[in-house]
Enzyme design. Structure first.
Site, mmCIF file in Angstrom:
data_model
loop_
_atom_site.group_PDB
_atom_site.id
_atom_site.type_symbol
_atom_site.label_atom_id
_atom_site.label_comp_id
_atom_site.label_asym_id
_atom_site.label_seq_id
_atom_site.Cartn_x
_atom_site.Cartn_y
_atom_site.Cartn_z
ATOM 1 N N GLU A 73 26.691 9.811 6.806
ATOM 2 C CA GLU A 73 26.502 8.541 6.115
ATOM 3 C C GLU A 73 25.769 8.763 4.797
ATOM 4 O O GLU A 73 24.661 9.291 4.771
ATOM 5 C CB GLU A 73 25.716 7.572 6.999
ATOM 6 C CG GLU A 73 26.437 7.228 8.294
ATOM 7 C CD GLU A 73 25.560 6.468 9.258
ATOM 8 O OE1 GLU A 73 24.506 5.958 8.831
ATOM 9 O OE2 GLU A 73 25.915 6.390 10.457
ATOM 10 N N SER A 102 29.140 4.855 11.971
ATOM 11 C CA SER A 102 29.492 4.909 13.394
ATOM 12 C C SER A 102 29.285 6.332 13.884
ATOM 13 O O SER A 102 30.092 7.221 13.590
ATOM 14 C CB SER A 102 30.943 4.476 13.621
ATOM 15 O OG SER A 102 31.332 4.739 14.952
ATOM 16 N N GLU A 103 28.206 6.555 14.615
ATOM 17 C CA GLU A 103 27.900 7.896 15.093
ATOM 18 C C GLU A 103 28.993 8.433 16.016
ATOM 19 O O GLU A 103 29.291 9.637 15.985
ATOM 20 C CB GLU A 103 26.549 7.899 15.800
ATOM 21 C CG GLU A 103 25.354 7.869 14.858
ATOM 22 C CD GLU A 103 25.192 6.531 14.151
ATOM 23 O OE1 GLU A 103 24.597 6.490 13.050
ATOM 24 O OE2 GLU A 103 25.675 5.509 14.707
ATOM 25 N N HIS A 108 13.406 4.180 16.227
ATOM 26 C CA HIS A 108 13.635 5.248 15.247
ATOM 27 C C HIS A 108 12.703 6.442 15.403
ATOM 28 O O HIS A 108 12.691 7.317 14.555
ATOM 29 C CB HIS A 108 13.485 4.685 13.825
ATOM 30 C CG HIS A 108 14.468 3.631 13.468
ATOM 31 N ND1 HIS A 108 14.284 2.314 13.790
ATOM 32 C CD2 HIS A 108 15.664 3.699 12.832
ATOM 33 C CE1 HIS A 108 15.312 1.603 13.363
ATOM 34 N NE2 HIS A 108 16.172 2.427 12.786
#
Length: 353
Positions: A29, A66-67, A136
């Site tokens: 990304e 989108s992983e 995170h």
């Protein structure tokens, strides 16, 4: 030798790999906006040159957010001839691609009887200690240690970050490398020429004779700081950095424990089923007769990571909690300055009941 930051060393390794082999590509990304394709959404700028301009859009490719798609596409690309370096940003985001990691990336070489290799590197950054909240701040490398077929890398210095990444890119097996963001800005001497660090070879960061401390990721510099402070109290601490958790250098740790007779493991991951737990079990099985005291783990308690800076910084292994653990196994508790260890640091060093 040249002085280089941890993040700069990663960039240098990626540049060298791409110059050496046209099959090496970087995807992820927003990597087109990043110098060296480094994690951070375009925040890591330098004057070394833009990767997109150096290598072109065919080799530096942005992906959808989108992983699962990113990991699946990288697996397919690796099986059909490319050698992708995948920037997955936050390590916590790996969970969204667990099916691809566990059922495809880790298993396909076996499932296809060795007809297809999986030469792909997945970089991710552990943003713990930076007040990024529970979603995170995870340190998920122990979960992936449990998946056969994956190699797990946890560099703690610029020198290791560069050398291990070059080895990872050369590997025909999938490699997950976990970078502690709090180490990104650290600097150290790095050879200007190409070099590689073999997987499964630990580094003795500091030699000692009284206690072995096996430290992982950001716990390495904290362990060194603890060792230096303890030296003034007459306690000699050996600090070992495994560098890779899969494969793991069992021999280096066993040899050290056989000399020192004591083991402390400092691991920023949660306590239960951690890398520290596995290392402790290995030593208990293979060097029990050499132990003069119980093994002590200094880990993060099994709790979600709070956003509060005051609360979060107490959770992870630090030089005070590591030093207290060393005093405990040497029977010198109370020798340090009073009040140096917070309540949660003490909690993380409690032995299992």
């Amino acid at each position: 030798m040249t002085v280089m930051s941890y993040l700069g060393a990663i960039g240098a390794a990626q540049r060298e790999a791409m110059e050496a082999d046209p099959r090496v590509v970087i995807i992820g990304e927003d990597v087109e906006a990043n110098v060296y394709g480094t994690t951070g959404g375009g925040k890591s700028r330098s004057d070394k040159g833009d990767f997109l301009q150096m290598f072109g859009a065919n080799r530096i490719r942005n992906t959808p957010i989108s992983e699962e798609v990113i990991v699946g596409a990288a697996a397919g690309a690796a099986m059909t001839g490319l050698r992708p370096i995948v920037d997955l940003s936050y390590s916590s985001f790996l969970y969204m691609a667990m099916d691809q990691f566990v059922n495809q990336v880790a298993k396909n070489r076996y499932m296809f009887g060795g007809q297809a290799s999986m030469p792909v590197v997945f970089r991710s950054a552990m943003f713990y200690g930076l007040n990024t909240g529970a979603h995170h701040s995870d340190r998920p490398y122990p979960m992936f240690m449990n998946v056969p077929g994956l190699k797990i890398v946890v560099p703690s210095s610029p020198y290791d970050a560069k050398g291990l990444l070059r080895t990872a890119v050369d590997s025909d097996d999938p490699v997950l490398t976990f970078e502690a963001c709090m180490l990104w800005g650290t600097k150290g001497e790095v050879p200007e020429e190409e070099y590689r660090i073999p997987f499964g070879e630990a580094r003795t960061v500091r030699e000692g004779s009284d206690v072995t401390v096996v430290a992982i990721s950001s716990a390495v510099p904290e362990s060194v700081a603890a060792a230096e402070a303890l030296a003034e109290e007459g306690i000699s601490v050996e600090v070992i950095d495994p560098r890779t958790l899969v494969p793991f250098d069992t021999d280096a740790v066993i040899r050290s424990v056989q000399r020192t007779g004591r083991l402390v493991v400092a691991d920023p991951a949660h306590r239960t089923c951690s890398a520290a737990a596995e290392i402790s079990a290995i030593v208990a099985e293979e060097a029990f007769g050499s132990l003069r005291a119980p093994i002590v783990r200094v880990t993060t308690p099994d709790t979600q990571i709070p956003f509060s800076p005051a609360l979060e910084k107490q959770l992870y292994p630090n030089r005070n909690s590591i030093a207290d653990a060393v005093r405990r196994v040497t029977g010198t508790e109370g020798a340090g300055a009073p009040g140096t260890t917070e309540a949660l640091d003490e909690l993380s060093t409690q032995a299992p009941r």
